[in-house]
Write an enzyme that holds these catalytic residues in place. Structure first.
Site, PDB file in Angstrom:
ATOM      1  N   GLY A 354      37.013  -3.839  21.203  1.00  9.74           N
ATOM      2  CA  GLY A 354      37.200  -2.646  22.032  1.00  9.74           C
ATOM      3  C   GLY A 354      37.989  -2.981  23.268  1.00  9.74           C
ATOM      4  O   GLY A 354      38.450  -4.111  23.459  1.00  9.74           O
ATOM      5  N   GLY A 356      38.752  -1.467  27.655  1.00  5.30           N
ATOM      6  CA  GLY A 356      38.451  -0.552  28.753  1.00  5.30           C
ATOM      7  C   GLY A 356      39.443  -0.748  29.870  1.00  5.30           C
ATOM      8  O   GLY A 356      40.517  -1.339  29.669  1.00  5.30           O
ATOM      9  N   GLY A 357      39.077  -0.283  31.059  1.00  7.01           N
ATOM     10  CA  GLY A 357      39.986  -0.413  32.191  1.00  7.01           C
ATOM     11  C   GLY A 357      40.226  -1.856  32.583  1.00  7.01           C
ATOM     12  O   GLY A 357      41.241  -2.187  33.185  1.00  7.01           O
ATOM     13  N   GLU A 360      40.659  -6.106  27.209  1.00  5.63           N
ATOM     14  CA  GLU A 360      40.206  -6.040  25.826  1.00  5.63           C
ATOM     15  C   GLU A 360      39.059  -7.022  25.582  1.00  5.63           C
ATOM     16  O   GLU A 360      38.886  -7.987  26.325  1.00  5.63           O
ATOM     17  CB  GLU A 360      41.370  -6.377  24.883  1.00  5.63           C
ATOM     18  CG  GLU A 360      42.565  -5.443  25.009  1.00  5.63           C
ATOM     19  CD  GLU A 360      43.792  -5.956  24.280  1.00  5.63           C
ATOM     20  OE1 GLU A 360      44.401  -5.174  23.527  1.00  5.63           O
ATOM     21  OE2 GLU A 360      44.120  -7.147  24.472  1.00  5.63           O
ATOM     22  N   VAL A 361      38.309  -6.756  24.497  1.00  7.17           N
ATOM     23  CA  VAL A 361      37.217  -7.636  24.088  1.00  7.17           C
ATOM     24  C   VAL A 361      37.447  -8.041  22.638  1.00  7.17           C
ATOM     25  O   VAL A 361      37.717  -7.189  21.782  1.00  7.17           O
ATOM     26  CB  VAL A 361      35.848  -6.944  24.227  1.00  7.17           C
ATOM     27  CG1 VAL A 361      34.744  -7.877  23.741  1.00  7.17           C
ATOM     28  CG2 VAL A 361      35.590  -6.545  25.671  1.00  7.17           C
ATOM     29  N   LYS A 375      35.978 -11.514  26.708  1.00 10.38           N
ATOM     30  CA  LYS A 375      36.493 -10.438  27.554  1.00 10.38           C
ATOM     31  C   LYS A 375      37.803 -10.927  28.177  1.00 10.38           C
ATOM     32  O   LYS A 375      37.813 -11.861  28.976  1.00 10.38           O
ATOM     33  CB  LYS A 375      35.465 -10.096  28.635  1.00 10.38           C
ATOM     34  CG  LYS A 375      35.851  -8.995  29.584  1.00 10.38           C
ATOM     35  CD  LYS A 375      34.692  -8.756  30.555  1.00 10.38           C
ATOM     36  CE  LYS A 375      35.038  -7.730  31.613  1.00 10.38           C
ATOM     37  NZ  LYS A 375      33.918  -7.538  32.566  1.00 10.38           N
ATOM     38  N   ASP A 472      27.442  -0.717  38.621  1.00  5.47           N
ATOM     39  CA  ASP A 472      28.183  -0.051  37.545  1.00  5.47           C
ATOM     40  C   ASP A 472      27.315   0.068  36.295  1.00  5.47           C
ATOM     41  O   ASP A 472      27.761  -0.214  35.186  1.00  5.47           O
ATOM     42  CB  ASP A 472      29.473  -0.809  37.237  1.00  5.47           C
ATOM     43  CG  ASP A 472      30.487   0.065  36.486  1.00  5.47           C
ATOM     44  OD1 ASP A 472      30.358   1.299  36.539  1.00  5.47           O
ATOM     45  OD2 ASP A 472      31.386  -0.490  35.845  1.00  5.47           O
TER      46      ASP A 472
END
Length: 674
Positions: A354, A356-357, A360-361, A375, A472
């Protein structure tokens, strides 16, 4: 003659009586362990013949059976399926006692704890020979330093200054040895001669489910409780204990560290050997020349290798309580970029889990077969070097079953990589917000996830050696392992608090819109209560099965929290609950969690419960919860000029400033165990 016989007979009788009393004393010690104390917090009761009582009896019977066969003097057990009625227990015997003594102590404790803590869901009892505890929450592998039972001898030390120095050094030594004990028992003892007539005897021990770090930390806390001006003392918690006396109180031979065998001296050479040596003289000369040359080559190779490694050495700097910079090396966690590339097949798209901001992972596999999640921070990621180092430092120091475990990192060139344990079931939002997959999240499973998140946050706020504010907390940062246990992840935005620090401020607002507390979003003020607010929003999403902004897309300005409050106020709270999780067995618990959620999202941080109180409310059916009032709501600001721009904000809903619309004067009393 008769007088001599009378004296002999008198001495014989005296010695016989002495041996008899010693035998009786030892026999009674075996039969009746020495009681020290117990703790019953009176926070939750169970009713007779209830499911919990049945599960508790099963656990105690299992522990009693294990005590008769336990080699290490330690065992734990769990019974029951649903968390409120689950029973968890363990026993720990002092590392020097025999199996029969351990079994006798456990048998006594099993009866004694039920008598002293009648109908209590949580209890612990200590003896000289063992400790027994049970709880309706899972506490295995959790380091806990409270409650603590401390005792000191009434006799003073004649030379307290020197004694305190010797005692401190000795206790430090056995704390380190017990933490790193490889004998199967986390125990260490030490004897030190004080004078010609006095010897100091010390002991330290942890439960076997403690990590090396947690055991050492727990023992240090217990040592700090000891009176150093007394001739004896002890301090015990739920996971470790220390004791010292001026008399032997343990069986030293049962916990003695095995001494290495003495070095074997070479035998004198025989005449035949002398002749053989003479004939092999040329061989010896050859070896004598080859070894130094080879040694020089190895030395040069190692020098070049170390210089290369020195160039790669990475340090993390953070502010300690005193404000001074503390330098901590984390080189032992550093991976080579080549290793990561091989593990992820050079960041192959097939290995991608996946993004996100932050970037990538990728899924990967190390040469030893261990699966990892890598990560990979993008160059445009808002998590810069500071956040990267922050995450490495924080996660490396945190050890809890509800926190994702950092395995290593890589910082080479433009690459910033974090290698975590691989958690196979992705994140909570992957299941929760998918119409098909959400049906797998039945209420007992959701409750298990909620409780695990709460325990993880409590560890961050209170039980870890550092007080951590996550900043968060959201569904996408909750990972699920193969047994659907939650693991809190992504500590890039986290901050360390001092022991006595309660609040901090920042001009850089980071986080996710909808989860941020009003005082943080509007004024940059954050504390443990900011995380409590985020937990409340997260809990609401788990109960409703919808994102916080779900209703906003249909009715401008109305978010999930407002919708939930309106239904609660109108007496129809079940309308907000995911229909898939409501039935006759779960309704009361679901509504209790919704109640807790509304208390967590109050606007004033002072009236929100702490995570300790949240855990208590989640596990107790006998506590009357305060009535929630109008919580804090947010709508998307239509004026971009309102307030300070939200720099660094990562959001899946909005990147504008948010504005609180409501106030209230609710007061809440914190709940503590008694």
């Amino acid at each position: 003659m008769n007088s001599c016989f009378a004296i002999f007979l008198s001495l014989s009788l005296s010695l016989s009586l002495s041996f008899f009393f010693v035998f009786v004393q030892n026999f009674s010690a075996e039969a009746a362990p020495t009681y020290i104390g117990h703790f019953c917090p009176h926070i939750s009761l169970f009713t007779p013949n209830s499911t919990y009582e049945s599960n508790l009896n099963t656990v105690l019977s299992s522990l009693s059976s294990n005590a008769t066969n336990s080699i290490n003097g330690f065992a734990n057990a769990t019974a029951g399926q649903n968390p409120p009625d689950q029973a968890h227990g363990l026993f720990l015997c002092r590392g020097d006692v025999s199996t029969s003594t351990c079994s006798d102590c456990m048998a006594t404790g099993k009866q004694d704890i039920l008598r002293r803590c009648r109908n209590q869901r949580v209890a612990v009892i200590w003896y000289d020979e063992c400790m027994l505890r049970y709880d309706n929450r899972s506490f295995f592998s959790l380091m806990e330093t409270k409650p603590t039972i401390t005792w000191a001898n009434s006799s003073n030390i004649t030379n307290p200054t020197r004694f305190a120095q010797v005692l401190g050094q000795t206790m430090d030594k056995i704390a380190a040895r017990a933490s790193n004990s490889g004998s199967g028992k986390k125990i260490a003892v030490e004897e030190v001669n004080l004078t010609g007539l006095q010897t100091l005897y010390t002991l330290a021990q942890c439960t076997l489910d403690m990590t090396t770090f947690d055991c050492n930390w727990c023992l240090r806390v217990m040592i700090s409780n000891l009176r150093q001006d007394k001739q004896g003392g002890r301090s015990f918690s739920l996971t470790c204990g220390v004791r010292f006396e001026l008399f032997p109180f343990y069986n030293a031979s049962a916990v003695a560290v095995p001494t290495p065998p003495p070095p074997q001296l070479p035998r004198p050479p025989s005449p035949g050997t002398r002749l053989k040596r003479k004939s092999n003289k040329s061989t010896i000369i050859t070896i004598a020349i080859t070894i130094p040359v080879g040694g020089v080559m190895v030395f040069l190779f190692l020098t070049c290798y170390l210089l290369r490694r020195k160039g790669k050495k990475t340090y993390v700097i953070f502010k300690g309580k005193s404000g001074a910079n503390e330098l901590t090396t984390v080189e032992s966690l550093q991976f080579d970029l080549t290793t990561i590339k091989v593990a992820t097949n050079d960041f192959s798209p097939k290995n991608k889990l996946g993004e996100g901001g932050f970037g990538e992972v990728f899924q990967g596999r190390l040469p030893n077969g261990q699966e990892i999640a890598v990560k990979r921070l993008s160059q445009s990621s808002r998590q810069g070097d500071e956040e990267f180092k922050n995450e490495v430092l924080l996660v490396a120091k945190l050890q809890h079953k509800n926190l994702v475990r950092l395995l290593g990192f890589c910082l080479e060139g433009d690459e910033k990589l974090l290698a975590y344990e691989f958690v196979p079931n992705k994140s909570l939002d992957y299941f929760l917000f998918d119409p098909q997959k959400s049906n797998q999240l039945i209420w007992p499973l959701r409750y298990k996830i909620v409780y695990g998140i709460a325990r993880g946050m409590l560890y961050l706020h209170q039980d870890s050696r550092l007080r951590i504010i996550h900043r968060d907390l959201k569904c996408s940062n909750i990972l699920l392992d193969n047994e659907m246990n939650p693991k809190i992840s992504d500590f890039g935005m986290a901050r360390i608090f001092g022991v006595d620090q309660t609040q901090a401020s920042t001009n850089k607002i980071v986080g996710t819109f909808g989860y941020m507390s009003p005082e943080y979003a509007m004024h940059g003020r954050y504390s443990v209560k900011s995380d409590v607010y985020s937990f409340g929003v997260l809990l609401l999403e788990i109960i409703c099965g919808k994102k916080n902004g779900f209703y906003h897309q249909f009715d401008g300005g109305e978010y999930l929290a407002r919708y939930a409050w309106n239904q609660w106020k109108d007496g129809t709270p079940l309308k907000v609950v995911d229909p898939a999780i409501v039935d006759s067995n779960s309704k009361d618990q679901v509504l209790q969690c919704l109640h807790i959620c509304l208390l967590c999202i109050q606007e004033d941080p002072a009236i929100r419960p702490t995570m300790a109180t949240v855990v208590l409310m989640l596990t107790s059916n006998s506590i009357t919860l305060p009535s929630p009032r109008h919580p804090a709501f947010f709508v998307q600001s239509r004026l971009r000029g309102v307030g300070i721009p939200m720099k660094g904000l990562e959001s899946d809903q909005s990147t504008h400033r948010t504005k609180p619309l409501s106030t209230n004067n609710l007061s809440i009393t914190e709940l503590y165990p008694r």
